[in-house]
Design a protein around this motif. Structure first.
Motif, PDB file in Angstrom:
ATOM      1  N   LEU A 109       0.839  -1.200   0.000  1.00 53.38           N
ATOM      2  CA  LEU A 109       0.000   0.000   0.000  1.00 53.38           C
ATOM      3  C   LEU A 109       0.872   1.248   0.000  1.00 53.38           C
ATOM      4  O   LEU A 109       1.941   1.280   0.610  1.00 53.38           O
ATOM      5  CB  LEU A 109      -0.914   0.008   1.231  1.00 53.38           C
ATOM      6  N   SER A 110       0.405   2.259  -0.692  1.00 57.75           N
ATOM      7  CA  SER A 110       1.125   3.530  -0.728  1.00 57.75           C
ATOM      8  C   SER A 110       1.076   4.185   0.647  1.00 57.75           C
ATOM      9  O   SER A 110       0.220   3.868   1.479  1.00 57.75           O
ATOM     10  CB  SER A 110       0.493   4.462  -1.765  1.00 57.75           C
ATOM     11  N   PRO A 111       1.998   5.107   0.935  1.00 56.25           N
ATOM     12  CA  PRO A 111       1.981   5.773   2.246  1.00 56.25           C
ATOM     13  C   PRO A 111       0.660   6.459   2.554  1.00 56.25           C
ATOM     14  O   PRO A 111       0.219   6.479   3.702  1.00 56.25           O
ATOM     15  CB  PRO A 111       3.135   6.784   2.123  1.00 56.25           C
ATOM     16  N   GLN A 112       0.008   7.039   1.536  1.00 56.12           N
ATOM     17  CA  GLN A 112      -1.277   7.699   1.785  1.00 56.12           C
ATOM     18  C   GLN A 112      -2.321   6.695   2.248  1.00 56.12           C
ATOM     19  O   GLN A 112      -3.058   6.936   3.202  1.00 56.12           O
ATOM     20  CB  GLN A 112      -1.770   8.398   0.521  1.00 56.12           C
ATOM     21  N   SER A 113      -2.388   5.552   1.568  1.00 55.00           N
ATOM     22  CA  SER A 113      -3.373   4.539   1.947  1.00 55.00           C
ATOM     23  C   SER A 113      -3.101   4.014   3.348  1.00 55.00           C
ATOM     24  O   SER A 113      -4.023   3.841   4.155  1.00 55.00           O
ATOM     25  CB  SER A 113      -3.345   3.388   0.931  1.00 55.00           C
ATOM     26  N   GLN A 114      -1.835   3.768   3.670  1.00 51.87           N
ATOM     27  CA  GLN A 114      -1.499   3.253   4.992  1.00 51.87           C
ATOM     28  C   GLN A 114      -1.878   4.240   6.085  1.00 51.87           C
ATOM     29  O   GLN A 114      -2.464   3.874   7.105  1.00 51.87           O
ATOM     30  CB  GLN A 114       0.008   2.948   5.043  1.00 51.87           C
ATOM     31  N   LEU A 196      -9.568  -4.716  -8.887  1.00 50.26           N
ATOM     32  CA  LEU A 196      -9.796  -3.710  -7.853  1.00 50.26           C
ATOM     33  C   LEU A 196      -8.600  -2.765  -7.771  1.00 50.26           C
ATOM     34  O   LEU A 196      -7.451  -3.198  -7.688  1.00 50.26           O
ATOM     35  CB  LEU A 196     -10.033  -4.390  -6.510  1.00 50.26           C
ATOM     36  N   SER A 197      -8.872  -1.463  -7.807  1.00 47.66           N
ATOM     37  CA  SER A 197      -7.822  -0.441  -7.860  1.00 47.66           C
ATOM     38  C   SER A 197      -7.632   0.185  -6.483  1.00 47.66           C
ATOM     39  O   SER A 197      -8.591   0.615  -5.842  1.00 47.66           O
ATOM     40  CB  SER A 197      -8.189   0.634  -8.884  1.00 47.66           C
ATOM     41  N   GLU A 198      -6.373   0.249  -6.056  1.00 51.40           N
ATOM     42  CA  GLU A 198      -6.067   0.919  -4.793  1.00 51.40           C
ATOM     43  C   GLU A 198      -6.359   2.412  -4.878  1.00 51.40           C
ATOM     44  O   GLU A 198      -6.781   3.035  -3.899  1.00 51.40           O
ATOM     45  CB  GLU A 198      -4.596   0.696  -4.426  1.00 51.40           C
ATOM     46  N   VAL A 199      -6.143   2.994  -6.060  1.00 48.78           N
ATOM     47  CA  VAL A 199      -6.403   4.427  -6.244  1.00 48.78           C
ATOM     48  C   VAL A 199      -7.862   4.741  -5.946  1.00 48.78           C
ATOM     49  O   VAL A 199      -8.192   5.633  -5.154  1.00 48.78           O
ATOM     50  CB  VAL A 199      -6.034   4.850  -7.678  1.00 48.78           C
ATOM     51  N   THR A 202      -8.855   3.947  -2.138  1.00 47.32           N
ATOM     52  CA  THR A 202      -8.374   4.951  -1.189  1.00 47.32           C
ATOM     53  C   THR A 202      -9.138   6.255  -1.332  1.00 47.32           C
ATOM     54  O   THR A 202      -9.480   6.910  -0.337  1.00 47.32           O
ATOM     55  CB  THR A 202      -6.871   5.189  -1.399  1.00 47.32           C
ATOM     56  N   ASN A 203      -9.419   6.655  -2.576  1.00 46.95           N
ATOM     57  CA  ASN A 203     -10.176   7.897  -2.783  1.00 46.95           C
ATOM     58  C   ASN A 203     -11.574   7.815  -2.177  1.00 46.95           C
ATOM     59  O   ASN A 203     -12.041   8.746  -1.509  1.00 46.95           O
ATOM     60  CB  ASN A 203     -10.267   8.196  -4.282  1.00 46.95           C
ATOM     61  N   LYS A 204     -12.267   6.695  -2.426  1.00 46.28           N
ATOM     62  CA  LYS A 204     -13.602   6.531  -1.856  1.00 46.28           C
ATOM     63  C   LYS A 204     -13.550   6.440  -0.340  1.00 46.28           C
ATOM     64  O   LYS A 204     -14.435   6.942   0.360  1.00 46.28           O
ATOM     65  CB  LYS A 204     -14.267   5.285  -2.445  1.00 46.28           C
ATOM     66  N   LEU A 205     -12.513   5.804   0.176  1.00 49.76           N
ATOM     67  CA  LEU A 205     -12.360   5.702   1.622  1.00 49.76           C
ATOM     68  C   LEU A 205     -12.149   7.086   2.235  1.00 49.76           C
ATOM     69  O   LEU A 205     -12.677   7.392   3.305  1.00 49.76           O
ATOM     70  CB  LEU A 205     -11.177   4.781   1.947  1.00 49.76           C
ATOM     71  N   GLN A 206     -11.396   7.932   1.556  1.00 47.76           N
ATOM     72  CA  GLN A 206     -11.185   9.289   2.050  1.00 47.76           C
ATOM     73  C   GLN A 206     -12.470  10.108   1.975  1.00 47.76           C
ATOM     74  O   GLN A 206     -12.763  10.905   2.865  1.00 47.76           O
ATOM     75  CB  GLN A 206     -10.071   9.954   1.240  1.00 47.76           C
ATOM     76  N   GLN A 207     -13.246   9.902   0.918  1.00 50.49           N
ATOM     77  CA  GLN A 207     -14.500  10.639   0.777  1.00 50.49           C
ATOM     78  C   GLN A 207     -15.501  10.258   1.858  1.00 50.49           C
ATOM     79  O   GLN A 207     -16.125  11.119   2.480  1.00 50.49           O
ATOM     80  CB  GLN A 207     -15.109  10.374  -0.601  1.00 50.49           C
ATOM     81  N   ILE A 208     -15.663   8.974   2.091  1.00 51.49           N
ATOM     82  CA  ILE A 208     -16.724   8.522   2.985  1.00 51.49           C
ATOM     83  C   ILE A 208     -16.394   8.799   4.439  1.00 51.49           C
ATOM     84  O   ILE A 208     -17.293   8.850   5.289  1.00 51.49           O
ATOM     85  CB  ILE A 208     -16.992   7.015   2.764  1.00 51.49           C
ATOM     86  N   THR A 209     -15.096   8.984   4.767  1.00 51.32           N
ATOM     87  CA  THR A 209     -14.713   9.277   6.149  1.00 51.32           C
ATOM     88  C   THR A 209     -14.506  10.764   6.384  1.00 51.32           C
ATOM     89  O   THR A 209     -14.267  11.176   7.518  1.00 51.32           O
ATOM     90  CB  THR A 209     -13.418   8.527   6.510  1.00 51.32           C
ATOM     91  N   SER A 210     -14.586  11.577   5.338  1.00 53.76           N
ATOM     92  CA  SER A 210     -14.388  13.023   5.493  1.00 53.76           C
ATOM     93  C   SER A 210     -15.678  13.678   5.972  1.00 53.76           C
ATOM     94  O   SER A 210     -16.773  13.308   5.572  1.00 53.76           O
ATOM     95  CB  SER A 210     -13.938  13.638   4.167  1.00 53.76           C
ATOM     96  N   PRO A 558      -1.615   6.638  -4.488  1.00 56.57           N
ATOM     97  CA  PRO A 558      -1.436   5.276  -4.997  1.00 56.57           C
ATOM     98  C   PRO A 558      -1.208   5.271  -6.493  1.00 56.57           C
ATOM     99  O   PRO A 558      -1.799   6.037  -7.238  1.00 56.57           O
ATOM    100  CB  PRO A 558      -2.759   4.591  -4.639  1.00 56.57           C
ATOM    101  N   LYS A 559      -0.334   4.382  -6.928  1.00 48.60           N
ATOM    102  CA  LYS A 559       0.017   4.300  -8.344  1.00 48.60           C
ATOM    103  C   LYS A 559      -0.562   3.032  -8.958  1.00 48.60           C
ATOM    104  O   LYS A 559      -0.640   1.991  -8.320  1.00 48.60           O
ATOM    105  CB  LYS A 559       1.542   4.295  -8.519  1.00 48.60           C
ATOM    106  N   GLU A 560      -0.957   3.161 -10.196  1.00 49.09           N
ATOM    107  CA  GLU A 560      -1.444   2.016 -10.937  1.00 49.09           C
ATOM    108  C   GLU A 560      -0.255   1.198 -11.441  1.00 49.09           C
ATOM    109  O   GLU A 560       0.834   1.730 -11.637  1.00 49.09           O
ATOM    110  CB  GLU A 560      -2.295   2.480 -12.130  1.00 49.09           C
ATOM    111  N   PRO A 561      -0.422  -0.111 -11.674  1.00 46.58           N
ATOM    112  CA  PRO A 561       0.672  -0.920 -12.233  1.00 46.58           C
ATOM    113  C   PRO A 561       1.115  -0.371 -13.585  1.00 46.58           C
ATOM    114  O   PRO A 561       0.304   0.042 -14.409  1.00 46.58           O
ATOM    115  CB  PRO A 561       0.047  -2.313 -12.366  1.00 46.58           C
ATOM    116  N   LYS A 562       2.427  -0.359 -13.784  1.00 46.85           N
ATOM    117  CA  LYS A 562       2.965   0.157 -15.034  1.00 46.85           C
ATOM    118  C   LYS A 562       2.759  -0.853 -16.167  1.00 46.85           C
ATOM    119  O   LYS A 562       2.850  -2.064 -15.969  1.00 46.85           O
ATOM    120  CB  LYS A 562       4.460   0.445 -14.868  1.00 46.85           C
TER     121      LYS A 562
END
Length: 600
Positions: A109-114, A196-199, A202-210, A558-562
């Motif tokens: 997981l990216s630092p933001q997600s963690q 399933l995308s981490e990007v 994480t974005n939805k998780l940030q929205q729903i908890t804000s 979070p970054k998508e796979p290259k």
């Protein structure tokens, strides 16, 4: 009657031990509850087996035999190995140590997600409505769950639980929903081609908890970057802000000369023409009342913001930032590559990551009292970078008389504390009072003069006569003045009748911060460039810091796979076929013939 020998009786009694053990295990496993009966069976069987072993050892002395001791040692060693393996598995499950060796850290997981998951204050749950549990998706969800006990997930078959599927409004297999309390949001729909995308998660998780939605205004009307899709637009940046629960709107200060009160951040993205003085004044007033702004100014432009920037100690350099170190990646000298970042919340987790800025102008920072400035983006030292003054020449060469040696500052973050005063006044009531001359106070000049005090003011108006008396001094001569009320327990030698001004309570001082980020380039936030390297992170982290939403984590998104696929044209594919089927085998055959001829 046939008598059973005693030896055979003990032999038959021994089989009761394994029988009771098997009966106890069967009863516990079938009932799925280990009650009294299974434990009674197990204990009885173990006791019978133990007594049989003791009786056999006393009867035949088999314990002293070498074969018995060797067998016992083998059994003990086997049990010890099993116990050790069990402990290792237990510790591995309880305390996990994982190492991700992939280049893009695909399984970490990216630092933001963690940070976001660790700071969850309420339980959230992911519902995956699908009959197939993809190992990659499940591994990603397990990574989230390892960071916090407040994060849970569950796979659900919509056909077996139609009520739950109807509750979420599931329309098809593969839909993933996020639930927190009474709030539910669709994350995405997964299928064979899209996992399933981490990007997105994480974005939805940030929205729903804000708890709130920040408002970001983009200034328009001066040739700024367009907000809709198209060449040179920043629509991808707006989409990324929307994914993080930001509300973006255009702003035209020519029509409304005041920045709206609900503006958390004002973004000025690459204006090509100068702002009106009234618009600059509106931005200054907005910053002076605690606003926040992101200014992205391209070279060879004059946005008429010098007066605003001068207050913050920033000057726009008219030269062009040149960086010759990026020639190896095909960016050219006019696209500085940045790997040196300041110690700031915007860039704290960037490390040695890369961001680049095509056609950027340097910034000159001057210290100003009360303003904290931290450089964000710095180029490499000279001779790798310098500020070029000759923008028309095709040959970029350093001129010691006109050019500026690197390192150059391309971005800076500034903050300023603003005191906010909250006053509570009472209605004025004319009352007869004594003109107080406080104890231990004196006037430097003992000349009686009228000291007029304006209404609703507590400080005397300036006059050619001496100023009001300072505190804690001896007063040899009392003066007759109309003054505001004074504290209790003070003496008044000369009683007079005055109108008491409004009584003011002590002002409550609280600090409010105004923030400003200035970057000498706006191209880095445009479509396609925005998603490369850390360019998007610089923009998103700047807006997040400016919005002063300290509860939102700041780090690399979070970054998508290259995509590592090699795309070959028809001619390249034909050439590869000829090499693999004809040329390489022919070379091997020639080498073999040569070796045979040499050894013959």
């Amino acid at each position: 009657m046939k008598n059973i020998p005693q030896k055979k009786l003990w032999k038959y009694l021994f089989w009761l031990g394994p029988f009771f053990i098997v009966a106890g295990l069967t009863a516990g496993l079938v009932a799925e509850t280990w009650g009294v009966i299974p434990f009674v069976f197990l204990i009885t069987g173990i006791v019978i087996c133990g007594l049989w072993i003791v009786w056999q050892s006393q009867r035949s002395q088999w314990w002293q035999k070498r074969s018995t001791q060797a067998g016992t040692n083998a059994i003990v060693a086997t049990l010890a190995v099993l116990v050790i393996l069990g402990l290792i598995n237990f510790l591995g499950t309880r305390y996990q140590l994982r190492t991700d060796l992939t280049e893009a850290q695909l399984f970490t997981l990216s630092p933001q997600s963690q940070e976001l998951v660790r700071n969850l204050k309420q339980p959230v749950k992911i519902w995956v409505f699908d009959v197939i549990q993809n190992p990659q998706d499940r591994e990603l969800l397990q990574n989230y769950r390892r960071k916090s006990s407040n994060f849970q997930f569950e796979y659900v078959d919509p056909q077996s639980r139609p009520g739950l599927a109807e509750k979420f409004g599931v329309k098809d297999y593969g839909e993933v929903y996020l639930e927190s309390g009474e709030r539910r949001q669709l994350v995405q729909a997964v299928n064979v081609n899209e996992r399933l995308s981490e990007v997105r998660l994480t974005n939805k998780l940030q929205q729903i908890t804000s708890d709130r939605t920040a408002k970001v205004y983009f200034l328009q009307g001066h040739g700024e970057r367009p907000l809709d899709s198209g060449a040179g637009s920043i629509s991808q940046a707006l989409q990324a802000l929307g994914d993080r629960n930001y509300n973006s709107s255009p702003l035209n200060l020519a029509e409304n000369t005041k920045v709206p009160d609900d503006a958390d951040v004002v973004v000025v993205a690459g204006p090509k023409r100068g702002l009106f003085d009234a618009e600059v004044k509106a931005l200054q007033d907005y910053l002076n009342r605690g606003g926040n702004a992101l200014l992205m100014i391209d070279p060879s432009t004059n946005p008429n913001l010098n007066s605003l920037l001068q207050e913050w100690g920033v000057r726009l350099d008219d030269r062009l930032a040149v960086d010759v170190s990026g020639a190896g990646v095909g960016l050219g000298p006019a696209a500085p590559i940045i790997t040196d970042y300041g110690q700031h919340p915007i860039t704290k987790d960037f490390g040695n990551g890369i961001s680049f800025y095509r056609l950027a102008r340097p910034l000159e920072i001057t210290p100003v009292a009360g303003i904290e400035s931290i450089p964000l983006l710095q180029t490499r030292p000279y001779p790798d970078s310098w500020a070029e003054s000759d923008l028309q020449s095709e040959q970029l060469e350093f001129n010691p008389e006109k050019d500026l040696k690197g390192p150059l500052t391309l971005g800076v973050a500034l903050s300023r504390k603003l005191p906010v005063t909250t006053e509570t006044s009472a209605n004025p009531t004319p009352t007869p009072t004594a003109s107080p001359t406080p104890e231990n106070q004196a006037s430097p000049a003992p000349t009686p003069t009228p000291s007029p005090t304006p209404e609703n003011q507590s400080s005397p108006a300036p006059t050619p006569t001496p100023s009001p008396t300072p505190e804690n001094q001896a007063s040899p001569t009392p003066t007759t003045t109309a003054t505001p009320p004074t504290p209790e327990n003070q003496a008044s030698p000369t009683p007079t009748t005055t109108a008491t001004p409004p009584t003011e309570q002590k002002s409550e001082q609280s600090a409010k911060e105004s923030r400003l980020v200035v970057i000498g380039n706006s191209d880095f936030a445009t479509n396609n460039i925005f998603q490369q390297q850390l360019n998007g992170d610089v923009f998103l982290n700047s807006v997040t810091w400016l919005s002063q939403q300290d509860q939102q984590p700041l780090s690399i998104r979070p970054k998508e796979p290259k995509n590592r696929r090699i795309t070959l044209s028809t001619s390249q594919a034909n050439l590869l076929t000829v090499f693999s089927l004809a040329i390489l085998p022919l070379l091997g055959f020639v080498a073999a013939v040569f070796m045979w001829w040499k050894r013959r």
